[in-house]
Design an enzyme around this catalytic site. Structure first.
Site, mmCIF file in Angstrom:
data_model
loop_
_atom_site.group_PDB
_atom_site.id
_atom_site.type_symbol
_atom_site.label_atom_id
_atom_site.label_comp_id
_atom_site.label_asym_id
_atom_site.label_seq_id
_atom_site.Cartn_x
_atom_site.Cartn_y
_atom_site.Cartn_z
ATOM 1 N N ARG A 29 0.766 -1.257 -0.004
ATOM 2 C CA ARG A 29 -0.052 -0.020 -0.053
ATOM 3 C C ARG A 29 0.925 1.274 -0.018
ATOM 4 O O ARG A 29 0.372 2.185 0.561
ATOM 5 C CB ARG A 29 -0.914 -0.116 1.256
ATOM 6 N N ARG A 33 -3.465 6.808 1.208
ATOM 7 C CA ARG A 33 -3.815 7.960 1.956
ATOM 8 C C ARG A 33 -3.172 8.658 2.828
ATOM 9 O O ARG A 33 -3.169 9.732 3.329
ATOM 10 C CB ARG A 33 -5.156 7.747 2.543
ATOM 11 N N ARG A 42 -6.340 11.365 -5.820
ATOM 12 C CA ARG A 42 -7.490 10.806 -5.794
ATOM 13 C C ARG A 42 -8.460 11.919 -5.830
ATOM 14 O O ARG A 42 -9.656 11.434 -6.249
ATOM 15 C CB ARG A 42 -7.476 10.096 -4.548
ATOM 16 N N ASP A 79 -6.743 -2.695 -7.587
ATOM 17 C CA ASP A 79 -7.355 -3.246 -6.392
ATOM 18 C C ASP A 79 -7.705 -4.719 -6.685
ATOM 19 O O ASP A 79 -7.834 -5.065 -8.197
ATOM 20 C CB ASP A 79 -8.580 -2.559 -5.815
ATOM 21 N N TYR A 156 -15.172 -11.772 -0.457
ATOM 22 C CA TYR A 156 -15.665 -10.511 -0.684
ATOM 23 C C TYR A 156 -16.923 -10.908 -1.619
ATOM 24 O O TYR A 156 -17.890 -9.879 -1.158
ATOM 25 C CB TYR A 156 -14.754 -9.563 -1.193
HETATM 26 C C1 LIG Z 1 -8.052 -7.039 0.754
HETATM 27 C C2 LIG Z 1 -7.608 -6.012 -0.236
HETATM 28 C C3 LIG Z 1 -8.123 -5.186 -0.976
HETATM 29 N N1 LIG Z 1 -7.166 -4.524 -1.985
HETATM 30 C C4 LIG Z 1 -5.932 -5.187 -1.812
HETATM 31 C C5 LIG Z 1 -6.344 -6.163 -0.702
HETATM 32 C C6 LIG Z 1 -5.095 -7.166 -0.464
HETATM 33 C C7 LIG Z 1 -3.973 -6.445 0.493
HETATM 34 C C8 LIG Z 1 -4.633 -6.377 1.858
HETATM 35 O O1 LIG Z 1 -4.772 -7.350 2.766
HETATM 36 O O2 LIG Z 1 -4.586 -4.864 2.273
HETATM 37 C C9 LIG Z 1 -4.863 -4.988 -2.347
HETATM 38 C C10 LIG Z 1 -4.357 -3.507 -2.857
HETATM 39 N N2 LIG Z 1 -5.336 -2.225 -2.853
HETATM 40 C C11 LIG Z 1 -4.618 -1.302 -3.026
HETATM 41 C C12 LIG Z 1 -3.424 -1.777 -3.856
HETATM 42 C C13 LIG Z 1 -2.543 -0.769 -4.817
HETATM 43 C C14 LIG Z 1 -1.106 -0.867 -4.644
HETATM 44 C C15 LIG Z 1 -0.301 -0.721 -3.132
HETATM 45 O O3 LIG Z 1 0.072 0.430 -3.140
HETATM 46 O O4 LIG Z 1 0.069 -1.749 -2.477
HETATM 47 C C16 LIG Z 1 -3.354 -3.279 -3.564
HETATM 48 C C17 LIG Z 1 -2.159 -4.056 -3.641
HETATM 49 C C18 LIG Z 1 -5.218 0.099 -3.285
HETATM 50 C C19 LIG Z 1 -6.176 0.596 -2.503
HETATM 51 N N3 LIG Z 1 -7.489 -0.253 -2.068
HETATM 52 C C20 LIG Z 1 -8.158 0.723 -1.228
HETATM 53 C C21 LIG Z 1 -7.330 1.808 -1.042
HETATM 54 C C22 LIG Z 1 -8.052 3.233 -0.367
HETATM 55 C C23 LIG Z 1 -8.986 3.673 -1.000
HETATM 56 C C24 LIG Z 1 -9.101 5.224 -1.066
HETATM 57 O O5 LIG Z 1 -8.254 5.623 -1.528
HETATM 58 O O6 LIG Z 1 -9.968 5.554 -0.380
HETATM 59 C C25 LIG Z 1 -6.389 1.871 -1.658
HETATM 60 C C26 LIG Z 1 -5.251 2.941 -1.658
HETATM 61 C C27 LIG Z 1 -9.600 0.322 -0.844
HETATM 62 C C28 LIG Z 1 -9.825 -1.111 -0.491
HETATM 63 N N4 LIG Z 1 -9.393 -2.250 -1.227
HETATM 64 C C29 LIG Z 1 -9.867 -3.298 -0.381
HETATM 65 C C30 LIG Z 1 -10.370 -2.948 0.794
HETATM 66 C C31 LIG Z 1 -11.025 -3.901 1.980
HETATM 67 C C32 LIG Z 1 -10.340 -1.733 0.763
HETATM 68 C C33 LIG Z 1 -11.001 -0.718 1.910
HETATM 69 C C34 LIG Z 1 -9.915 -0.346 3.097
HETATM 70 C C35 LIG Z 1 -9.227 0.609 2.970
HETATM 71 O O7 LIG Z 1 -9.745 1.652 2.493
HETATM 72 O O8 LIG Z 1 -7.831 0.303 3.262
HETATM 73 C C36 LIG Z 1 -9.651 -4.921 -0.849
#
Ligand SMILES: Cc1c2[nH]c(c1CCC(=O)O)Cc1[nH]c(c(CCC(=O)O)c1C)Cc1[nH]c(c(CCC(=O)O)c1C)Cc1[nH]c(c(C)c1CCC(=O)O)C2
Length: 348
Positions: A29, A33, A42, A79, A156
């Site tokens: 990640r 944010r 964003r 994602d 999910y």
């Molecule tokens: C379970 C999972 C998801 N997404 C992901 C996983 C597996 C890794 C883990 O366990 O964290 C993987 C993921 N999600 C994102 C990336 C991008 C690359 C990186 O920088 O790692 C990667 C590799 C961007 C993201 N994916 C998400 C964000 C935040 C969104 C925002 O900008 O509001 C980002 C940067 C949103 C997201 N996406 C997901 C959830 C549950 C959420 C909401 C929770 C949260 O907000 O952190 C599903």
């Protein structure tokens, strides 16, 4: 550095089993944010999914942490839930809460999903992001593509949201196994095509995120975490020999032991529920490992951050190692603590 030889890419060298004097480093990640420049881009995109599907902006946020910190790898900004969307699930994000999807609760919901052959219609912008990045990244930076592992994606798709204990997915598995297994199989086949297309577009490494692998026990872990990973990796290795795969069966505990050997993964990513000393002895014996600093150190910083970072570097110093966090960095992290971690890893 101006050369584009893979010899200059420290991440690729570690994945080939080389023990480097300083472990290469990137962060789960890393585009997110906690960075003001991410929040600005964003806001320009409007919402998270528009950011994922606008190649120029997705490439921009992927590059931000590379410019700021010089990480050794960039991870494609996308994602794990884009694949379910490409398979026909409805997907949206509720600000401050997380993802929501239409649910799969039985055979009828499964029948409404699309065939794997149709995913590219939705996912083409992601491949375009990869193409932009392979042109724009510095020569020494490795580009990592990724997908969710079938079990995690299924949790999910079944519940329609994130769940603390994955109970709805366990229920479908135990009460309607044919539907559950057909869903796992559909995601497995979709993931092979999705990752294969990312590699064709220029991803040099791919990572499989099984964030909820830890809730699979005993035979379920073998059947639904290990076996789908083995199928995906076997097929990718046939199509793209030489492209390394990182597997992340998060919170697998004892399940980490032998996971790389059993699945064909080149590297296992470790969460911070295992100690680096234990993992060096039981997991790194099979090859490269990635991890495993607790993400909270990026919030709390200080001496504890330095000490734990040094401990991890030391514990894994006798084998191939990529330094990373045990899970994604959180939005409340201090960007200064990320620099502090990098300085400790690179400067001793
Ligand atoms: C379970 C999972 C998801 N997404 C992901 C996983 C597996 C890794 C883990 O366990 O964290 C993987 C993921 N999600 C994102 C990336 C991008 C690359 C990186 O920088 O790692 C990667 C590799 C961007 C993201 N994916 C998400 C964000 C935040 C969104 C925002 O900008 O509001 C980002 C940067 C949103 C997201 N996406 C997901 C959830 C549950 C959420 C909401 C929770 C949260 O907000 O952190 C599903």
């Amino acid at each position: 550095m101006t050369s584009t030889s893979p010899r200059d890419k420290t991440i690729l060298r570690a994945l080939q089993g080389e023990v480097l004097p300083t472990p290469p480093i990137w962060m789960m990640r890393q585009a997110g944010r906690y960075l003001p420049e991410y929040r600005a881009t964003r806001a320009k995109a409007g919402d998270f999914l528009s950011l994922c599907y606008t190649p120029e902006l997705a490439a921009e946020v992927t590059l931000q942490p590379i410019r700021r910190y010089g990480f050794d790898a960039a991870i494609l900004f996308a994602d794990i839930l884009l694949l379910p969307q490409a398979l026909g699930a409805d997907l949206w994000f509720v600000t401050g809460e997380g993802p929501r999807l239409s649910t799969v609760t039985g055979a009828a919901d499964l029948a409404r999903l699309k065939p794997v052959a149709e995913i590219d219609a939705v996912l083409n912008p992601v491949y375009e992001t990869v193409r932009i990045l392979s042109r724009e990244l510095p020569a020494e930076t490795t580009l990592i593509g990724f997908a969710g592992a079938p079990w995690t994606v299924a949790t999910y798709m079944i519940a329609g949201r994130g769940t603390p204990d994955q109970a709805p997915a366990h229920r479908l598995k135990d009460e309607d196994r044919p539907t559950f297994e057909a869903l796992i199989d559909l995601i497995t086949r979709g993931t092979i095509e999705y990752l294969s297309a990312q590699i064709q577009a220029g991803a040099e490494v791919v990572k499989l995120f099984d964030s909820w692998a830890g809730s699979l026990r005993g035979a379920d872990f073998q059947r639904y975490a290990l076996e789908p990973a083995r199928q995906i990796i076997t097929e990718l290795k046939q199509r793209h020999p030489g492209v390394p795969v990182i597997a992340f069966p998060r919170e697998a505990g004892q399940g980490y032991v032998g996971f790389a050997r059993a699945t064909g993964a080149d590297c296992v990513a470790l969460d911070n529920s295992v100690t680096p000393e234990w993992a060096a002895e039981h997991v790194q014996v099979d090859g490269c490992v990635q991890g495993n600093l607790a993400s909270r150190h990026m919030v709390t910083g200080g001496e504890a951050l330095d000490e734990e970072t040094r401990r991890i570097v030391r514990a894994f110093s006798k084998g191939p190692h990529i330094f990373n966090l045990g899970h994604g960095i959180t939005p409340d992290a201090d960007p200064g603590n990320v620099q502090r971690m990098i300085d400790v890893v690179r400067g001793g």
